[in-house]
Design an enzyme around this catalytic site. Structure first.
Site, mmCIF file in Angstrom:
data_model
loop_
_atom_site.group_PDB
_atom_site.id
_atom_site.type_symbol
_atom_site.label_atom_id
_atom_site.label_comp_id
_atom_site.label_asym_id
_atom_site.label_seq_id
_atom_site.Cartn_x
_atom_site.Cartn_y
_atom_site.Cartn_z
ATOM 1 N N LYS A 22 0.351 -13.615 -3.073
ATOM 2 C CA LYS A 22 1.100 -14.790 -3.554
ATOM 3 C C LYS A 22 0.171 -15.994 -3.678
ATOM 4 C CE LYS A 22 3.411 -17.428 -0.410
ATOM 5 N NZ LYS A 22 3.078 -18.869 -0.427
ATOM 6 N N ASN A 23 -0.598 -16.259 -2.629
ATOM 7 C CA ASN A 23 -1.391 -17.491 -2.623
ATOM 8 C C ASN A 23 -2.589 -17.421 -3.564
ATOM 9 O OD1 ASN A 23 0.425 -18.583 -0.914
ATOM 10 N ND2 ASN A 23 -0.843 -18.455 0.932
ATOM 11 N N ARG A 96 5.716 -26.117 -3.004
ATOM 12 C CA ARG A 96 4.632 -27.106 -2.956
ATOM 13 C C ARG A 96 3.440 -26.719 -3.825
ATOM 14 N NH1 ARG A 96 4.406 -30.861 0.690
ATOM 15 N NH2 ARG A 96 2.162 -30.808 0.456
ATOM 16 N N CYS A 120 7.296 -30.644 4.476
ATOM 17 C CA CYS A 120 8.020 -29.375 4.537
ATOM 18 C C CYS A 120 8.114 -28.950 5.989
ATOM 19 C CB CYS A 120 7.359 -28.306 3.678
ATOM 20 S SG CYS A 120 5.897 -27.602 4.386
ATOM 21 N N ARG A 125 1.965 -32.448 5.255
ATOM 22 C CA ARG A 125 1.262 -31.881 4.102
ATOM 23 C C ARG A 125 0.969 -32.881 2.981
ATOM 24 N NH1 ARG A 125 3.233 -25.867 2.931
ATOM 25 N NH2 ARG A 125 1.141 -25.760 2.067
ATOM 26 N N PRO A 126 0.071 -33.839 3.244
ATOM 27 C CA PRO A 126 -0.289 -34.804 2.201
ATOM 28 C C PRO A 126 -1.114 -34.160 1.084
ATOM 29 C CG PRO A 126 -1.693 -35.093 4.129
ATOM 30 C CD PRO A 126 -0.692 -34.019 4.482
ATOM 31 N N LEU A 129 -6.265 -35.567 -0.681
ATOM 32 C CA LEU A 129 -7.576 -35.018 -1.063
ATOM 33 C C LEU A 129 -7.568 -34.544 -2.517
ATOM 34 C CD1 LEU A 129 -8.315 -33.051 2.232
ATOM 35 C CD2 LEU A 129 -9.384 -35.183 1.493
ATOM 36 N N ASP A 320 -1.563 -18.658 8.516
ATOM 37 C CA ASP A 320 -0.440 -17.882 7.961
ATOM 38 C C ASP A 320 -0.153 -16.607 8.739
ATOM 39 O OD1 ASP A 320 -0.133 -19.826 6.063
ATOM 40 O OD2 ASP A 320 -1.147 -18.735 4.462
ATOM 41 N N ILE A 342 -4.516 -26.058 11.913
ATOM 42 C CA ILE A 342 -4.333 -26.402 10.485
ATOM 43 C C ILE A 342 -3.042 -27.188 10.303
ATOM 44 C CG2 ILE A 342 -4.199 -25.502 8.123
ATOM 45 C CD1 ILE A 342 -6.839 -24.825 9.439
ATOM 46 N N ARG A 412 10.353 -15.774 -0.358
ATOM 47 C CA ARG A 412 9.338 -16.576 -1.035
ATOM 48 C C ARG A 412 7.989 -15.863 -1.017
ATOM 49 N NH1 ARG A 412 8.120 -21.525 1.699
ATOM 50 N NH2 ARG A 412 6.473 -21.348 0.170
#
Ligand code: EPU
Length: 443
Positions: A22-23, A96, A120, A125-126, A129, A320, A342, A412
């Protein structure tokens, strides 16, 4: 709304094939915005995040033709309307990863309007960057009505040195955004403190096949020489290391032996090394031609030894897999310590695991997990994707029945989560929450 009904204690046996990541797939899909030619992705997993990305790309003028195969989906992306550049809040708030349209849009179309993702379940989670990186490439960034507006003066970004280090290390999707954007910038870009995740390497390999000039992907310094245009290509999405790690935990917690096919072992050393220290064997079998697509056998016969885990950027232990390993450590024969570096708030599974009899004490970003003899099935609530996967792992070993509510979180990121473990012997089924509540359904 669906629930999973899981009856714990069954041994697993057989083979599970790992699907495309997925990622990896999400930023690969957004690269369709960088070219006028067709981009064909194979082994794309059939997940709700992927469907959302397809919908978003559709709103951005990308047509997606989907063919379902035994190995996942093959999606052919074609830009049919390059005038659309607005990623709306209604879609971005569901996923996101929509932020990864920002770099490709501004690089190719000179303009992007992308809704700012909110916080979330796993933290604030800015995206500072991402924005800093695009600004370094010459983009003018403003905010309007909750949307990020990025404009490339003269329609084209300009190569520059970009530092992507933040308080928690680098940023994966930020690196994907700047890497993708820099392929079409005028001149050379150096990304320093780039994310080293294998999904970034997969993206870079595909962009190179599209004509981009990139070196250093997989290291903290990536160099990109901008080109005038990119062509289309055909690319096979790398297998999902987090799905593979999740099923390794499933085998370990049920004291079973299963085989995983299409497993990206080469990208999983921190996880497999940790499993080794816990008394879980992971043995590669068969051809070693492609270290990212191996078969391996996972087994455990002795007790689970407690370990210390600290989540870190790749090649460190992945955040994860933190929840799934925590579930496994609930049954160790001692005290394990897990520190989340993280996403320090990513502990929503702790309270739910405790409802199943786990003994976990959290202080800030650290949790001490004291092993217990047995977990007990209970109704629990899925909160975020990986926390939910941790609950499934715990439920597979728990005594009695566990009902996991809100499984849309799991949909998801896990394709057929109820089917794959069931195929190797687990007692797990999906049910409609209301029907289940009103029935005496048993497995
Ligand atoms: N961060 C900043 N500023 C930024 C970007 C990130 O401070 O501009 C911070 C984050 O708050 C976090 C850290 O940097 O503390 C790392 O975040 P990163 O940007 O790397 O996360 P991401 O790219 O948004 C991807 C995965 C996540 C995975 C993280 C970390 C995708 C679609 N998502 O997110 O996956 O946890 O990297 O490896 O690739 C999941 O699959 O369940 C998932 C959440």
């Amino acid at each position: 709304m669906d629930v999973f009904v899981i009856k714990g204690g069954r041994k697993l046996s057989g083979t599970i094939r790992i699907n495309g990541s997925k990622n990896a797939a999400l930023p690969l899909m957004t690269a369709a915005l960088l070219t006028d030619e067709p981009l064909i992705l194979s082994e794309v997993p059939n997940l709700s995040d992927i469907r959302n990305m397809t919908k978003l790309l559709g709103e951005l003028g990308v047509q997606s033709d989907i063919e379902t195969t035994d190995l996942g989906q093959t999606i052919t992306h074609r830009v049919v309307d390059p005038t659309q550049s607005h990623a709306r809040y209604e879609i971005v708030r569901t996923m996101r990863a929509s932020i990864s349209t920002l770099g490709p849009l501004v690089a190719k179309r000179g303009y992007a309007r992308v809704s700012l993702p909110g916080g979330c379940a796993i933290g604030q989670r800015p995206v500072d960057l991402h924005l800093r990186g695009l600004e370094a490439l010459g983009a003018k960034i403003t905010l309007d009505g909750g949307d990020i507006i990025a404009q490339a003066p003269g329609g084209r970004l300009i190569g520059a040195s970009v530092f992507l280090g933040g308080p928690f290390g680098s940023t994966v999707l930020g690196t994907a955004n700047i890497l993708s954007a820099a392929t079409l910038a005028r001149g050379t870009t150096i990304i320093e403190s780039a994310a080293c995740e294998p999904e970034i390497v997969d993206l870079a390999n595909m962009l190179i096949a599209m004509g981009a000039k990139i070196s250093g992907a997989g290291s903290p310094r990536i160099t990109i020489e901008g080109v005038e245009e990119l062509s289309g290509t055909t690319h096979r999405v790398m297998p999902d290391r987090i799905e593979a790690g999740t099923y390794m935990c499933a085998a370990a917690i049920t004291q079973s032996e299963i085989t995983l096919d299409n497993c990206p072992l080469d990208a999983m050393m921190s996880a497999t090394d940790t499993l080794g220290h816990m008394g879980v064997d992971v043995n590669a079998v068969g051809s070693a031609d492609d270290p990212m697509r191996r078969s391996c056998v996972i087994s455990r016969t002795g007790a689970i030894t407690p370990v210390q885990i600290t989540t870190q950027p790749h090649p460190g232990f992945p955040t994860d897999l933190q929840a799934q390993f925590m579930a496994l450590l609930c049954l160790s024969n001692g005290n394990a310590v897990i520190t989340e570096k993280i996403f320090p708030e990513r502990f929503l599974h702790v309270a739910e695991l405790c409802r199943m009899g786990a003994q976990i004490h959290r202080q800030g970003a650290t949790a001490v997990v004291t092993g217990v003899q047995q977990l007990t099935g209970a109704p629990v609530m899925a909160s975020d994707l990986r926390a939910s996967a941790g609950l499934v792992i715990a439920a597979l070993a728990a005594q009695g029945q566990t009902i996991i509510n809100r499984v849309y979180h799991i949909d998801r990121g896990y394709e057929h989560l109820e089917d794959k473990p069931a195929k190797v012997g687990a007692s797990i089924r999906r049910a409609n929450a209301e029907e289940f509540a009103n029935s005496t359904m048993t497995l």
